[in-house]
Design a protein around this motif. Structure first.
Motif, PDB file in Angstrom:
ATOM      1  N   HIS A 107       0.842  -1.197   0.000  1.00 47.12           N
ATOM      2  CA  HIS A 107       0.000   0.000   0.000  1.00 47.12           C
ATOM      3  C   HIS A 107       0.878   1.248   0.000  1.00 47.12           C
ATOM      4  CE1 HIS A 107      -3.768  -2.217   0.935  1.00 47.12           C
ATOM      5  NE2 HIS A 107      -2.907  -3.065   1.459  1.00 47.12           N
ATOM      6  N   ASN A 108       0.460   2.258  -0.715  1.00 48.31           N
ATOM      7  CA  ASN A 108       1.206   3.519  -0.744  1.00 48.31           C
ATOM      8  C   ASN A 108       0.224   4.686  -0.664  1.00 48.31           C
ATOM      9  OD1 ASN A 108       1.036   5.241  -3.426  1.00 48.31           O
ATOM     10  ND2 ASN A 108       0.828   3.084  -4.014  1.00 48.31           N
ATOM     11  N   THR A 109       0.752   5.826  -0.248  1.00 45.91           N
ATOM     12  CA  THR A 109      -0.071   7.049  -0.179  1.00 45.91           C
ATOM     13  C   THR A 109       0.567   8.163  -1.003  1.00 45.91           C
ATOM     14  OG1 THR A 109       1.106   7.711   1.851  1.00 45.91           O
ATOM     15  CG2 THR A 109      -0.967   6.496   2.115  1.00 45.91           C
ATOM     16  N   SER A 110       1.346   7.794  -2.014  1.00 47.52           N
ATOM     17  CA  SER A 110       2.048   8.780  -2.823  1.00 47.52           C
ATOM     18  C   SER A 110       1.078   9.543  -3.726  1.00 47.52           C
ATOM     19  CB  SER A 110       3.123   8.115  -3.687  1.00 47.52           C
ATOM     20  OG  SER A 110       3.644   9.027  -4.630  1.00 47.52           O
ATOM     21  N   PRO A 111       1.102  10.867  -3.698  1.00 45.90           N
ATOM     22  CA  PRO A 111       0.250  11.642  -4.611  1.00 45.90           C
ATOM     23  C   PRO A 111       0.741  11.592  -6.052  1.00 45.90           C
ATOM     24  CG  PRO A 111       1.673  13.109  -3.366  1.00 45.90           C
ATOM     25  CD  PRO A 111       1.893  11.738  -2.801  1.00 45.90           C
ATOM     26  N   ASP A 112       1.946  11.049  -6.273  1.00 44.17           N
ATOM     27  CA  ASP A 112       2.500  10.965  -7.625  1.00 44.17           C
ATOM     28  C   ASP A 112       1.984   9.750  -8.396  1.00 44.17           C
ATOM     29  OD1 ASP A 112       4.166  13.220  -7.264  1.00 44.17           O
ATOM     30  OD2 ASP A 112       5.604  11.989  -6.179  1.00 44.17           O
ATOM     31  N   LEU A 113       1.338   8.815  -7.701  1.00 47.34           N
ATOM     32  CA  LEU A 113       0.940   7.558  -8.324  1.00 47.34           C
ATOM     33  C   LEU A 113      -0.572   7.469  -8.445  1.00 47.34           C
ATOM     34  CD1 LEU A 113       3.346   5.168  -6.365  1.00 47.34           C
ATOM     35  CD2 LEU A 113       3.686   6.121  -8.655  1.00 47.34           C
ATOM     36  N   TYR A 155       4.464   9.974 -18.885  1.00 42.62           N
ATOM     37  CA  TYR A 155       5.923   9.893 -18.943  1.00 42.62           C
ATOM     38  C   TYR A 155       6.488  10.147 -17.560  1.00 42.62           C
ATOM     39  CZ  TYR A 155       6.719  14.934 -18.401  1.00 42.62           C
ATOM     40  OH  TYR A 155       6.785  16.202 -17.888  1.00 42.62           O
ATOM     41  N   ILE A 156       7.715   9.697 -17.360  1.00 42.12           N
ATOM     42  CA  ILE A 156       8.468   9.948 -16.128  1.00 42.12           C
ATOM     43  C   ILE A 156       9.872  10.347 -16.534  1.00 42.12           C
ATOM     44  CG2 ILE A 156       9.382   8.967 -13.989  1.00 42.12           C
ATOM     45  CD1 ILE A 156       7.047   7.016 -13.979  1.00 42.12           C
ATOM     46  N   ALA A 174      13.817  13.195  -4.177  1.00 43.02           N
ATOM     47  CA  ALA A 174      12.750  12.256  -3.844  1.00 43.02           C
ATOM     48  C   ALA A 174      11.476  12.933  -3.379  1.00 43.02           C
ATOM     49  CB  ALA A 174      13.225  11.287  -2.773  1.00 43.02           C
ATOM     50  N   GLU A 175      11.409  14.249  -3.441  1.00 39.29           N
ATOM     51  CA  GLU A 175      10.249  14.981  -2.935  1.00 39.29           C
ATOM     52  C   GLU A 175       9.025  14.710  -3.794  1.00 39.29           C
ATOM     53  OE1 GLU A 175       8.980  19.670  -2.177  1.00 39.29           O
ATOM     54  OE2 GLU A 175      11.065  19.109  -2.598  1.00 39.29           O
ATOM     55  N   PHE A 176       7.870  14.455  -3.130  1.00 36.53           N
ATOM     56  CA  PHE A 176       6.616  14.273  -3.854  1.00 36.53           C
ATOM     57  C   PHE A 176       6.355  15.500  -4.726  1.00 36.53           C
ATOM     58  CE2 PHE A 176       4.735  11.402  -0.324  1.00 36.53           C
ATOM     59  CZ  PHE A 176       5.334  10.299  -0.905  1.00 36.53           C
ATOM     60  N   GLY A 177       5.834  15.271  -5.909  1.00 37.36           N
ATOM     61  CA  GLY A 177       5.538  16.357  -6.827  1.00 37.36           C
ATOM     62  C   GLY A 177       6.713  16.751  -7.693  1.00 37.36           C
ATOM     63  N   GLN A 178       7.925  16.325  -7.319  1.00 40.73           N
ATOM     64  CA  GLN A 178       9.129  16.680  -8.073  1.00 40.73           C
ATOM     65  C   GLN A 178       9.815  15.451  -8.661  1.00 40.73           C
ATOM     66  OE1 GLN A 178       9.987  19.787  -8.619  1.00 40.73           O
ATOM     67  NE2 GLN A 178       8.555  20.757  -7.202  1.00 40.73           N
ATOM     68  N   ARG A 179       9.740  14.314  -7.966  1.00 39.92           N
ATOM     69  CA  ARG A 179      10.577  13.169  -8.328  1.00 39.92           C
ATOM     70  C   ARG A 179      10.255  12.577  -9.690  1.00 39.92           C
ATOM     71  NH1 ARG A 179       8.383   8.019  -5.010  1.00 39.92           N
ATOM     72  NH2 ARG A 179       6.156   8.429  -5.131  1.00 39.92           N
ATOM     73  N   MET A 180       8.998  12.649 -10.137  1.00 42.80           N
ATOM     74  CA  MET A 180       8.616  12.025 -11.400  1.00 42.80           C
ATOM     75  C   MET A 180       8.874  12.906 -12.623  1.00 42.80           C
ATOM     76  SD  MET A 180       7.426   9.046 -10.555  1.00 42.80           S
ATOM     77  CE  MET A 180       6.446   8.086  -9.395  1.00 42.80           C
ATOM     78  N   GLN A 203      -7.546   5.796 -17.896  1.00 46.85           N
ATOM     79  CA  GLN A 203      -8.168   4.485 -17.822  1.00 46.85           C
ATOM     80  C   GLN A 203      -8.089   3.844 -16.444  1.00 46.85           C
ATOM     81  OE1 GLN A 203      -5.527   3.469 -20.840  1.00 46.85           O
ATOM     82  NE2 GLN A 203      -6.998   3.483 -22.499  1.00 46.85           N
ATOM     83  N   TYR A 204      -6.978   4.022 -15.737  1.00 47.64           N
ATOM     84  CA  TYR A 204      -6.816   3.334 -14.464  1.00 47.64           C
ATOM     85  C   TYR A 204      -7.891   3.765 -13.476  1.00 47.64           C
ATOM     86  CZ  TYR A 204      -4.434   0.941 -10.666  1.00 47.64           C
ATOM     87  OH  TYR A 204      -4.144   0.080  -9.630  1.00 47.64           O
TER      88      TYR A 204
END
Length: 373
Positions: free
Chosen positions: A64-70, A266-267, A309-315, A342-343
């Motif tokens: 389980h994850n709580t990442s806003p990037d995913l 894209y990432i 690794a900061e959320f919102g920046q890493r991807m 779609q997801y």
């Protein structure tokens, strides 16, 4: 800035492998570096490196994850390590926890979670379990070559199919076509979608970048095959590597749209932990003329560091070049109609909870997916 030390020889790389060395993991006490002892170098190619597969009895199976990037909250990975050998793989550092190298060990010392289907059944049978789409094969490819014989991913899909549970898959392998008989009816119920990762259309580049994954043209054929079967297909351009794969961004999107993909993402290149020195070694071995230029641009996108690794920046990165990349991608996807989501549309409402049936002798239990008395 971490500079690349000159390679001794130059280093020879193993045929069919992405990493150049058995780089020690970050938890190892002893670190080793190439040393010129004065003896003449041997220009013979490195010997073949054979893959070894170990069976693992996992204790749990859903992450389980709580990442806003995913776009997903739950994922499942049937394997540790990945024989595809993609040099940029963000999962490489996980092999350090096993006391193995994130370099060549990651792609040649693999762990198969042989009890994954049974663990999944047990998890789905819990009264407290609330169904939501499961992302399958996020860390390491669920359809890497060893799946052809082990069929763990196939058995996981059989569980999800029987339970009417939604799933999203991401892969670089054409082996996913084997499971169209399961995925097509699930997709008809809005319970399955697939993302195919295509980083480049250049077969020669793909051979050294992701050496044991399907060739780019073969992946495009997989997009066509899945789309023709009624399975929603996204394209994942991950990662975008400055001055290596980045110039092809629009061409890759155009080819995928023509093949039947309906969405894309894209990432930007990510270099966490040991991936950074491994990637620098790869650049020095294959692209010494542009190695420093690539790393300068990567650091520019991550605030002067090799990875943020900061959320919102890493991807996606930050700064001028990252913004230009966003604009290029947005314009191309609008023009090509690759803006589907779609997801998020996968349907969890038809979930059928498996039933636990006690075993006659003993304290354990087994599951029956088909007994609903």
């Amino acid at each position: 800035m971490n500079s690349v030390k000159p390679l001794i020889s130059p280093l020879a790389w193993y045929k069919g492998r992405g990493a150049i060395t058995h780089l020690p993991g970050r938890f190892e006490v002893d670190q080793r570096e190439p040393f010129d002892d004065g003896w003449p170098s041997n220009d013979a190619p490195a010997p073949l490196l054979h893959t070894k597969v170990f069976s693992e009895q996992a204790k749990s199976i859903l992450t389980h994850n709580t990442s806003p990037d995913l776009p997903f909250n739950v994922s499942l990975n049937p394997y540790r390590g990945c024989e595809h050998g993609c040099i940029y793989c963000f999962a490489r550092p996980t092999h350090s926890y096993l006391g193995l190298s994130p370099g060549l060990d990651f792609e040649s010392r693999l762990y198969a979670k042989v009890n994954a289907p049974q663990l999944l059944e047990r998890e789905l049978a819990r009264p407290a379990y609330l169904p939501q789409p499961i992302a399958l094969g996020v860390n390491t490819d669920a359809y890497q070559p060893i799946e052809r014989e082990l069929r763990i991913t196939r058995r996981i899909l059989e569980v999800l199919h029987a339970c009417a549970h939604p799933v999203g898959l991401i892969t670089k392998s054409s082996l996913i076509e084997r499971d169209i008989d399961l995925l097509a009816p699930m997709a008809e119920r809005q319970q399955a979608m697939v993302a195919i990762t295509i980083t480049t259309l250049d077969a020669a580049l793909a051979r050294i970048l992701e050496p044991r994954a399907a060739a780019p043209e073969r992946r495009l054929r997989t997009v066509r095959t899945l789309a023709a079967a009624g399975i929603p297909v996204a394209v994942s351009i991950a990662p975008v590597i400055p001055f290596v794969t980045e110039p092809e961004l629009e061409r890759v999107l155009e080819a995928c749209a023509s093949a039947g993909a309906t969405s894309a993402h894209y990432i930007a290149l990510r270099l966490p932990w040991e991936v950074a020195p491994l990637f620098r070694q790869w650049l020095e071995a294959h692209f010494p003329d542009r190695s420093q230029r690539v790393m300068n641009r990567v650091q520019e996108m991550h605030g002067g560091k090799e990875y943020n690794a900061e959320f919102g920046q890493r991807m996606k990165g930050q700064g001028l070049w990252a913004n230009l990349l966003r604009q290029r991608f947005a314009k191309a996807t609008r023009r090509l109609g690759l803006n589907g989501r779609q997801y998020e549309q996968l349907d969890s409402s038809r979930f059928i909870r498996p039933v636990i049936k006690p075993i006659a002798h003993g304290d354990s239990s087994q599951l029956s997916l088909f007994d609903h008395e």
